[in-house]
Scaffold this active site. Structure first.
Site, PDB file in Angstrom:
ATOM      1  N   PHE A 119       0.851  -1.196   0.000  1.00  0.00           N
ATOM      2  CA  PHE A 119       0.000   0.000   0.000  1.00  0.00           C
ATOM      3  C   PHE A 119       0.884   1.242   0.000  1.00  0.00           C
ATOM      4  CE2 PHE A 119      -3.519   2.706   1.799  1.00  0.00           C
ATOM      5  CZ  PHE A 119      -4.411   2.467   0.767  1.00  0.00           C
ATOM      6  N   GLY A 142       7.936  10.611  -6.606  1.00  0.00           N
ATOM      7  CA  GLY A 142       7.378   9.252  -6.693  1.00  0.00           C
ATOM      8  C   GLY A 142       7.555   8.599  -8.055  1.00  0.00           C
ATOM      9  N   ASP A 193      15.017  -0.625 -15.699  1.00  0.00           N
ATOM     10  CA  ASP A 193      13.557  -0.483 -15.669  1.00  0.00           C
ATOM     11  C   ASP A 193      13.005  -0.427 -17.100  1.00  0.00           C
ATOM     12  OD1 ASP A 193      10.958   0.439 -14.151  1.00  0.00           O
ATOM     13  OD2 ASP A 193      11.262   1.894 -15.753  1.00  0.00           O
ATOM     14  N   VAL A 248       3.976  -1.119 -18.035  1.00  0.00           N
ATOM     15  CA  VAL A 248       4.604  -0.353 -19.129  1.00  0.00           C
ATOM     16  C   VAL A 248       3.834   0.956 -19.312  1.00  0.00           C
ATOM     17  CG1 VAL A 248       5.257  -0.375 -21.571  1.00  0.00           C
ATOM     18  CG2 VAL A 248       5.282  -2.506 -20.273  1.00  0.00           C
ATOM     19  N   LYS A 251      10.631  -3.142 -19.174  1.00  0.00           N
ATOM     20  CA  LYS A 251       9.402  -2.750 -19.884  1.00  0.00           C
ATOM     21  C   LYS A 251       9.425  -3.189 -21.349  1.00  0.00           C
ATOM     22  CE  LYS A 251       8.381   1.134 -16.868  1.00  0.00           C
ATOM     23  NZ  LYS A 251       8.818   2.492 -16.511  1.00  0.00           N
TER      24      LYS A 251
HETATM   25  N1  HSE Z   1      10.439   4.164 -12.114  1.00  0.00           N
HETATM   26  C1  HSE Z   1       9.506   4.037 -13.172  1.00  0.00           C
HETATM   27  C2  HSE Z   1       9.697   5.176 -14.140  1.00  0.00           C
HETATM   28  C3  HSE Z   1       8.123   4.034 -12.615  1.00  0.00           C
HETATM   29  O1  HSE Z   1      10.358   6.166 -13.772  1.00  0.00           O
HETATM   30  O2  HSE Z   1       9.230   5.108 -15.268  1.00  0.00           O
HETATM   31  C4  HSE Z   1       7.066   3.595 -13.592  1.00  0.00           C
HETATM   32  O3  HSE Z   1       7.279   2.291 -14.042  1.00  0.00           O
END
Ligand code: HSE
Length: 344
Positions: free
Chosen positions: A10, A208, A222, A154, A226
């Site tokens: 959460f 965030g 990352d 994605v 994706k």
């Molecule tokens: N850390 C990822 C980004 C979060 O900055 O795209 C979304 O997947």
């Protein structure tokens, strides 16, 4: 069917979804015939609570904002860990929103397998399980007669996967290319405005956008996760995340950005996948200098963009947020509504 939702994790995404569910409750019921209760939340940091009759989302959000402790919720059963929450609650849909580990996929893989084997639908934004073993997990879902969705893995809620899977079905996709990481695009944008790399990364964390371990963003892993998810989902590939070459943005300096701009270019972290003549799919992640008049050069901040090259439509591009609380929270809602349409 009424959905009894259990949140595993959460954090920012879960709270984003909770806010949307709260705000849209009537709209979802009236226009989408979607009814739900949130019956359980289990979070390693904030604790857990379960009530088979449903929890008050507003109270939960207020608690998280004030004390950060879900266990202070005034009623319900406390202290159940993620696995007990998945198996022993009356939930029929599990939202896997715990942290992403692209190396092992855990603990998310165990969460997802357990939920599916207990015949519960699963929606996740967690890239680990999908990048590592999407086929296997889809097979387990099928064997157990339940659905598994992962649009938010994605481009967050920007429907990049669904566009390729459903709207461009039969269009003959040969290539996908774009900006698929919000953090690095934000950093490159802020560096162009004059901010240092470290400050820009700090801001991306505060807003965030970044992963729990932002190395995954800045080193390109990352984006790699994706593009592997996308190629395996939409292009029929069976890529392992260790196959494609991957380079992040850590070697790009403010000087490089300035020089590129003077020459009519902008650095972007690009991820691509292409079906080759022999049918194999090749993918990559690397920084590219994009001409300023190219559409991808105008994609700034945490915004992402993805272009599908197709046989019958030529290029089709989708642009939208790639990270953030509400955009990623929304991706979970879009998946739940998709399952709601199917299982009714
Ligand atoms: N850390 C990822 C980004 C979060 O900055 O795209 C979304 O997947």
């Amino acid at each position: 069917m009424e959905f009894n939702i259990a949140f595993i994790g959460f954090g920012i995404v879960g709270q984003g979804l909770a806010e949307i569910l709260l705000e849209q409750e009537n709209e979802l019921k009236e226009n989408h015939n979607f009814e739900y209760k949130v019956v359980a939340i289990s979070d390693t940091m904030k604790g857990s609570v379960y009530d088979e009759n449903g929890l008050d989302i507003k109270k939960l959000l207020d608690l998280v904002n004030s004390t950060g402790k879900i266990e202070e919720y005034p009623s319900g059963i406390k202290g159940w860990d993620s696995l007990k929450t998945i198996t022993d609650t009356n939930s029929n849909i599990i939202l896997e929103l715990a942290w992403t580990d692209l190396k092992t996929g855990e603990p998310a893989i165990t969460h997802v397998k357990t939920a599916l084997k207990n015949k519960k639908h699963v929606v996740m934004t967690n890239k680990g399980p999908i990048a590592l073993m999407v086929r296997k997990l889809l097979d387990i879902a099928k064997e157990n007669g339940v659905e598994m969705r992962y649009e938010g893995t994605v481009l967050s809620g920007t429907p990049a996967l669904n566009l390729g899977l459903y709207n461009l079905a039969g269009a003959g996709i040969t290539k996908a290319k774009g900006i698929v990481n919000g953090t690095t695009n934000y950093i490159l944008t802020e560096m162009e405005k004059g901010l240092g790399y470290d400050e820009a990364l700090e801001q991306a964390k505060e807003l965030g956008y970044a992963e729990q371990d932002p190395t995954a963003d800045v080193e390109g892993y990352d984006a790699l996760g994706k593009i592997v998810i996308l190629a395996n989902t939409v292009m029929g590939a069976n890529l392992s995340k260790d196959e494609p070459p991957c380079e992040g943005i850590t070697k790009i300096t403010s000087e490089d950005i300035k020089k590129a701009k003077e020459e009519g270019y902008r650095w972007k972290l690009i991820a691509g996948a292409e079906i080759k003549e022999d049918g194999s799919v090749k993918a990559y992640v690397k920084p590219e200098k994009i001409p300023l008049d190219h559409p991808l050069a105008s994609i700034m901040g945490p915004i992402n963009a993805l272009t599908y090259t197709t046989k019958y439509l030529g290029d089709v591009t989708i642009v939208g947020p790639g990270a953030g609380k509400l955009p990623t929270g929304y991706s979970v809602l879009t998946d739940i509504l998709d399952i709601n349409r199917l299982v009714k």
